[in-house]
Design an enzyme around this catalytic site. Structure first.
Site, mmCIF file in Angstrom:
data_model
loop_
_atom_site.group_PDB
_atom_site.id
_atom_site.type_symbol
_atom_site.label_atom_id
_atom_site.label_comp_id
_atom_site.label_asym_id
_atom_site.label_seq_id
_atom_site.Cartn_x
_atom_site.Cartn_y
_atom_site.Cartn_z
ATOM 1 N N ASP A 14 6.146 4.391 -1.019
ATOM 2 C CA ASP A 14 4.816 4.837 -1.433
ATOM 3 C C ASP A 14 4.732 5.397 -2.842
ATOM 4 O OD1 ASP A 14 4.756 4.361 1.292
ATOM 5 O OD2 ASP A 14 3.629 6.142 1.808
ATOM 6 N N CYS A 57 3.764 -0.874 4.053
ATOM 7 C CA CYS A 57 5.208 -0.891 4.257
ATOM 8 C C CYS A 57 5.764 -2.142 4.931
ATOM 9 C CB CYS A 57 5.601 0.343 5.066
ATOM 10 S SG CYS A 57 7.374 0.525 5.313
ATOM 11 N N ASP A 230 8.388 0.328 -2.041
ATOM 12 C CA ASP A 230 7.804 -0.770 -1.272
ATOM 13 C C ASP A 230 6.361 -1.108 -1.620
ATOM 14 O OD1 ASP A 230 6.884 1.607 -0.174
ATOM 15 O OD2 ASP A 230 7.587 1.194 1.854
ATOM 16 N N HIS A 231 5.575 -0.164 -2.130
ATOM 17 C CA HIS A 231 4.166 -0.409 -2.478
ATOM 18 C C HIS A 231 3.610 0.833 -3.142
ATOM 19 C CE1 HIS A 231 3.312 2.109 0.951
ATOM 20 N NE2 HIS A 231 4.067 1.299 1.698
#
Length: 571
Positions: A14, A57, A230-231
């Protein structure tokens, strides 16, 4: 050493590239305090345009560990249990076949039940230090949870405990928080932005500990270190949004003597490209079905422009149904919304309880109150109002070079019509080449995978004419055979049950910890012939087969039958 490099993956949750190493490259990065990651970047290569395949995720991590687009293999919905095509495996299995010791500590969330064939150890104690010998090359992945969105919103006492390694001098001052213009300038957003960066500093400390262990073991010079997230960050218009702010990620690679220290890679790459890149660097052939492309040559030199475009999708998230397809080149971000009548910030039970989501809802409600009095809404800017609007445009186009916060949508601008058409064609071509399972109703997709809700079960391995365990095969397409010398023991979870110990572990596809070490049946790790062996087959999307016991063979070729081990029947 065998001459083959070790690989250490360090991932976090995140975050965008809010690291000191990205100061001047990514907006707001100069606010960060990340000495260990800054040093890692100075010793290796910083990737300035790395992007996730999904802004949340599990779909993103499925792409990273399979090297395949989630929309093509059915892993695009947030938390599912997919049955990818039979050729699709977690890429670490290919490393095991090449003799690598592979570990994962310990988060999974790959959208499949993690098979025993994927890792030598997938647990909270997994570590390269547990490999069979100092000469065994390893792939070790560590997944930190420190920066997960949930941690931003802890109560004050819990947050201080969570960030215990952040000194007073390194605490981020909310008054100096460089809020993006799509956030209201409020105490809630300033505090959360400062906390987000404090968590990044705490995570940086953890990264430093792992790097120090590598140094202590004398492995730093022989190990490729890869850091990624991841993002996007766990605040509105970051995580869960297919904008650049939801997909743009930090990526750093260090390989002493191979990857040029202090270098920057400026061409777009998918995080999904990490799987084929890692295989290539380890001297393992990249399977033909993999969609990602290596961005480094086997000697560490950069591959120029491996991707003309990078692609991403946003699909079901929790109970929220939506579908967006997105593309990025070196300059522009394009989004295609299949449900423009739905809000960008639909109700979603989990994030709607978070302070930043609640703050946006509060402003939206207050503006509705203004309308009720016949007043023009004035509490949010037009940009901020778009985050909580009742609908969204069918298409969006942004020039990230001129507009890093994606404030100015160019999709309706005639001056950018040619660029818009180019991106439309790129997304159409991507979906035509790889397919889009998001077009199917999810219940229909599940029925395709599991007719009548019944999980398929991998076939029990069969022994070849010689009768030894090393000759075993499985009739299930795409299945791998694994073996152990550890006898069966009474399990809390019956054989064949969906992997995971219940709760979060089951949701993320974590493997059941059965106390036995399962080796991959391959030339690199053949089973012994002089002790009893147990075999089973596993395949992503299937339940594991039953076990086949294989008795030890005497030098004479006779088959003694140990107590409790029936003699297998072969033709």
């Amino acid at each position: 050493m065998t001459g083959r490099p070790n690989v250490l993956w360090i991932s976090t949750h995140d975050i965008n590239p809010h690291l000191g190493a990205y100061a001047g490259v990514y907006p707001g990065a100069d606010y960060a305090r990340t000495p260990n990651l800054d040093r890692l970047a100075a010793e290796g290569m910083r990737f300035d345009k790395a992007f996730a395949a999904a802004p949340i995720c599990a779909p993103s991590r499925s792409a990273i560990f399979t090297g395949c687009f989630p929309t093509a293999i059915g892993t695009m919905h947030m938390r599912t249990k997919a049955a990818p095509p039979p050729e699709v495996r977690l890429f670490t299995e290919h490393l095991r076949e090449a003799g690598y010791y592979t570990t994962n500590n310990s988060f999974t969330d790959f959208q499949v039940n993690t098979p025993a064939s994927a890792f030598d150890d997938c647990s909270g104690t997994a570590h390269w230090r547990n490999r069979p010998s100092p000469d065994t090359p390893f792939f070790a992945a560590f997944h930190g949870m420190t920066t997960h969105e949930s941690q931003i919103y802890l109560d004050d006492e819990a947050f201080l405990r969570r960030t215990s390694h952040v000194g007073d001098d390194d605490r981020h001052d909310p008054a100096l928080a460089p809020l993006p213009p799509y956030y209201p300038d409020t105490e809630v957003f300033r505090r959360c932005w400062a906390r987000y960066n404090d968590l990044i500093t705490e995570m940086d400390h953890w990264v430093g500990e792992l790097l120090a262990q590598l140094e202590e073991d004398g492995l730093a010079e022989d190990t490729i270190v890869v850091f990624w997230s991841d993002h996007g960050l766990g605040m509105p218009r970051g995580k869960r949004w297919a904008n650049d702010s939801g997909l743009h990620e930090p990526l750093i690679v260090r390989w002493p003597g191979r990857v040029a220290a202090g270098s920057a890679y400026t061409d777009p790459v998918h995080l999904m490209d990490l799987a084929p890149t890692t295989l290539a660097l380890c001297g393992v052939e990249v399977p033909a079905h993999v969609h990602g492309r290596p961005f480094l040559h086997a000697d560490g030199r950069p591959v120029p422009a491996p991707n003309e475009y990078v692609f991403a999708g946003r699909d079901r998230q929790g109970e929220t149904e939506d579908r967006t397809r997105s593309a990025r080149d070196g300059r522009y971000r394009y989004l295609r919304h299949h449900h423009p009548d739905r809000s960008p910030m639909q109700h979603c039970d989990y994030p709607d309880h978070l302070a930043t989501w609640a703050e946006f809802r509060r402003f939206a409600a207050a503006e509705a109150g203004q309308l009720a009095k016949g007043e023009r809404p004035s509490l949010l800017t037009p940009l901020q109002r778009r985050v909580v609007a009742a609908s969204k445009p069918a298409e969006e186009l942004y020039d990230l070079l001129e507009d890093p916060y994606e404030e100015h949508d160019l999709a309706a601008d005639p001056a950018h019509a040619a660029t818009l058409e180019r991106f439309r064609a790129a997304v159409d071509g991507w979906l035509a080449e790889f397919g889009d399972l998001g077009e199917l109703a999810e219940v229909d997709l599940l029925e395709r995978w599991r007719p009548g809700g019944v999980w398929p079960v991998a076939a029990v391995p069969e022994l070849g004419p010689g009768g030894g365990a090393a000759s075993a095969t499985c009739a299930t397409a795409g299945a791998s055979v694994v073996w152990t010398t550890d006898p069966p023991r009474e399990q809390a979870h019956p054989a064949g049950r969906v992997a995971g110990a219940g709760g979060m572990g089951e949701a993320t596809g974590a493997p059941v910890q059965d106390g036995r070490h399962w080796w991959l049946l391959c030339a690199a790790t053949p089973p012994p012939a002089d002790v009893p062996v147990w075999l089973k087959a596993c395949r992503t999307g299937c339940l594991d087969s039953g076990e086949l016991p294989v008795p030890a063979r005497l030098p004479s070729g006779e088959l003694p039958v140990p107590d409790g081990v029936p003699t297998p029947q072969w033709g």
